[in-house]
Design an enzyme around this catalytic site. Sequence first.
Site, short mmCIF file in Angstrom:
data_model
loop_
_atom_site.label_atom_id
_atom_site.label_comp_id
_atom_site.label_asym_id
_atom_site.label_seq_id
_atom_site.Cartn_x
_atom_site.Cartn_y
_atom_site.Cartn_z
N SER A 315 14.05 -1.59 11.58
CA SER A 315 14.09 0.08 11.73
C SER A 315 15.54 0.40 12.16
O SER A 315 16.40 -0.77 12.88
CB SER A 315 13.37 0.41 12.74
OG SER A 315 13.45 1.69 13.26
N TYR A 328 9.75 -1.25 21.33
CA TYR A 328 9.87 -1.12 19.71
C TYR A 328 11.36 -1.41 19.15
O TYR A 328 11.73 -2.32 18.25
CB TYR A 328 9.50 0.21 19.15
CG TYR A 328 9.56 0.42 17.66
CD1 TYR A 328 8.68 -0.33 16.99
CD2 TYR A 328 10.42 1.09 17.11
CE1 TYR A 328 8.72 -0.13 15.52
CE2 TYR A 328 10.69 1.28 15.95
CZ TYR A 328 9.72 0.79 14.70
OH TYR A 328 9.87 0.97 13.51
N1 LIG Z 1 7.71 4.81 8.15
C1 LIG Z 1 8.80 4.81 8.69
O1 LIG Z 1 9.29 5.82 8.90
C2 LIG Z 1 9.23 3.72 9.37
C3 LIG Z 1 10.34 3.66 10.02
C4 LIG Z 1 11.08 2.75 10.56
C5 LIG Z 1 10.55 1.55 10.34
N2 LIG Z 1 9.40 1.13 9.87
C6 LIG Z 1 8.69 -0.04 9.69
O2 LIG Z 1 8.26 -0.28 8.47
C7 LIG Z 1 6.92 -0.69 8.49
C8 LIG Z 1 5.95 -0.43 7.79
O3 LIG Z 1 5.75 0.97 8.37
P1 LIG Z 1 4.60 1.98 7.66
O4 LIG Z 1 5.11 3.40 8.27
O5 LIG Z 1 4.62 1.69 6.13
O6 LIG Z 1 3.14 1.51 8.47
P2 LIG Z 1 1.80 2.09 8.14
O7 LIG Z 1 1.79 3.06 6.90
O8 LIG Z 1 1.35 2.46 9.56
O9 LIG Z 1 1.15 0.93 7.63
C9 LIG Z 1 0.93 -0.25 8.41
C10 LIG Z 1 0.55 -1.39 7.88
O10 LIG Z 1 0.50 -2.51 8.56
C11 LIG Z 1 -0.89 -3.04 9.02
N3 LIG Z 1 -0.93 -3.19 10.42
C12 LIG Z 1 -0.80 -2.55 11.36
N4 LIG Z 1 -1.06 -3.41 12.61
C13 LIG Z 1 -1.44 -4.21 12.36
C14 LIG Z 1 -2.10 -5.71 12.87
N5 LIG Z 1 -1.97 -5.42 14.31
N6 LIG Z 1 -2.36 -6.60 12.24
C15 LIG Z 1 -2.34 -6.60 10.92
N7 LIG Z 1 -2.01 -5.46 10.18
C16 LIG Z 1 -1.66 -4.37 10.79
C17 LIG Z 1 -1.84 -1.74 8.91
O11 LIG Z 1 -3.07 -2.26 8.27
P3 LIG Z 1 -4.23 -1.39 8.32
O12 LIG Z 1 -4.33 -0.25 7.45
O13 LIG Z 1 -5.52 -2.54 8.29
O14 LIG Z 1 -4.31 -0.87 9.88
C18 LIG Z 1 -1.04 -1.19 7.39
O15 LIG Z 1 -1.28 -2.02 6.40
C19 LIG Z 1 6.79 -1.21 10.21
O16 LIG Z 1 7.59 -2.47 10.53
C20 LIG Z 1 7.58 -0.09 10.63
O17 LIG Z 1 8.14 -0.48 11.93
C21 LIG Z 1 8.82 2.43 9.23
#
Ligand SMILES: NC(=O)c1ccc[n+]([C@@H]2O[C@H](COP(=O)([O-])OP(=O)(O)OC[C@H]3O[C@@H](n4cnc5c(N)ncnc54)[C@H](OP(=O)(O)O)[C@@H]3O)[C@@H](O)[C@H]2O)c1
Length: 452
Positions: A315, A328
């Site tokens: 991130s 985080y």
């Molecule tokens: N979106 C953004 O703006 C953003 C910005 C900066 C960084 N990031 C990083 O990008 C990555 C993905 O983000 P996202 O926004 O795509 O997330 P998301 O839409 O919330 O999806 C999270 C995924 O991870 C799984 N997950 C969450 N907690 C878990 C756990 N304890 N054990 C196993 N699986 C778990 C969820 O599974 P379930 O569906 O089963 O819960 C889901 O498949 C993360 O590392 C996040 O920090 C995202």
Amino acid sequence: MNHPSAGVALVLVSSCVRGRGRVVAGDLLPRPRLAENLNSSHRVPGLRRNNAPHAPFVPPPFLGCLVLTRACSTLVSFLQEKRVVAQRPGISSTMGLDVKEKALLTFIAKVTFPLVVVMGPFVAYTRIWEYPFWFLGLITFAVLSTKALYYLVERLTRRRKDLPREYGKWAIVTGATSGIGEAFAHELAQRGMSILIISRTPAKLEKTKADILRNAPEGVEVEVLAFDFTCMPKADAFYLRLREVAASLHKRGGIGMLINNVGTNVEVPEFFHALPESEVLDIVRVNVEGTVRMTRTVLPFMADRRAGAIINVSSGSGNHPTPLLSTYAATKAFINEFSRSLHYEAKHVGIDVLVATPYYVSTPGMYNKPPGLLNCSSHRFVQDTLSVLGRYDSVYPYIAHAILGTLMDKYWATPAALFKSMNKTRMRALAKKQQQKEDSSSTQKAAYRPAA
Ligand SMILES: NC(=O)c1ccc[n+]([C@@H]2O[C@H](COP(=O)([O-])OP(=O)(O)OC[C@H]3O[C@@H](n4cnc5c(N)ncnc54)[C@H](OP(=O)(O)O)[C@@H]3O)[C@@H](O)[C@H]2O)c1
């Protein structure tokens, strides 16, 4: 020494050289016509007559700017410290400057410097050897323009990789049932890779598997593994199981790619001391331990084939202080340095490691905000990441994030200003949560009808 003080030191040294060694250096070099045409009645500040033998030392006009610049940044840090002290009970605020004003000062300080470095020498001087700072300006200019040119050429010459051929048949994606992870799984399957998807909820895994198979080309296989990365008691058993599965994939075409995408964060930005310990530790377990143990389990299989790629989704908040998201941000900073170090290590065994640092990506984790200028779609993010795989150790794949990250990191955001903005987000989120609570309790009350 940071940039401004390095600049000041250089100018001071150049001034000394100028005073003592002008015959050695200055007189040997051809002078520009402007200087030659000057006569004594038309002095331009900062320019001297060509052959004035002992012209008095005139401080370079931009020396003052530089000192001011340095003074500004020092003042800003000083005021920030003061503010922190002033917030403690019993000590009153002294200077009364607002965070915004300090941020503005920092901005002016940091933006003036490169401008002064590049423009100052052209405006003020004509003789090269007397002014090493002139070189610094040129070097800054050359570096920036080379970077811009490199970026342009790199963008124009990007080619779409044949991923299964270059890296191997299988890709392992964590957090693959939603957002960025799901987009990776779909994109890699589209490009002919078979996928092992890992996530928390079995039902979501089955649904994602069906979705991928429905759209993927012939021959693509999908396997699933369910694991909650916060669950410590089951962790050892899971990584043993993963090793067995990985060994089997290794024999069935090889593991070409590992996408360490799973990540978690606090629901609302919050003061570290106010968070429950379990929540803090879960963030460390998922973001840090998950990434490290997944990599340790899979990397040996890639090293054995001397081929593969690892993409760690980090991130932008891991690149600078992010108050109220301290755990985080720290876990993401860990991922950044872990990946960048591994990049140079793994290169020697034919493996590409890349850390991708997004800001806002439109995903369920980010409340599905519609894509905009600073908020890209997960599909776009994935495509941009894959297009630079193998070229860098770390990247903001989406161009608007790259600009924002550079501004935040190098010029714009002071930690104090970041705190203020995060605190605003926190207040908004808390108010929203409170509102939702009130709404749901009033709905419950309305639904409850006492017996007549
Ligand atoms: N979106 C953004 O703006 C953003 C910005 C900066 C960084 N990031 C990083 O990008 C990555 C993905 O983000 P996202 O926004 O795509 O997330 P998301 O839409 O919330 O999806 C999270 C995924 O991870 C799984 N997950 C969450 N907690 C878990 C756990 N304890 N054990 C196993 N699986 C778990 C969820 O599974 P379930 O569906 O089963 O819960 C889901 O498949 C993360 O590392 C996040 O920090 C995202």
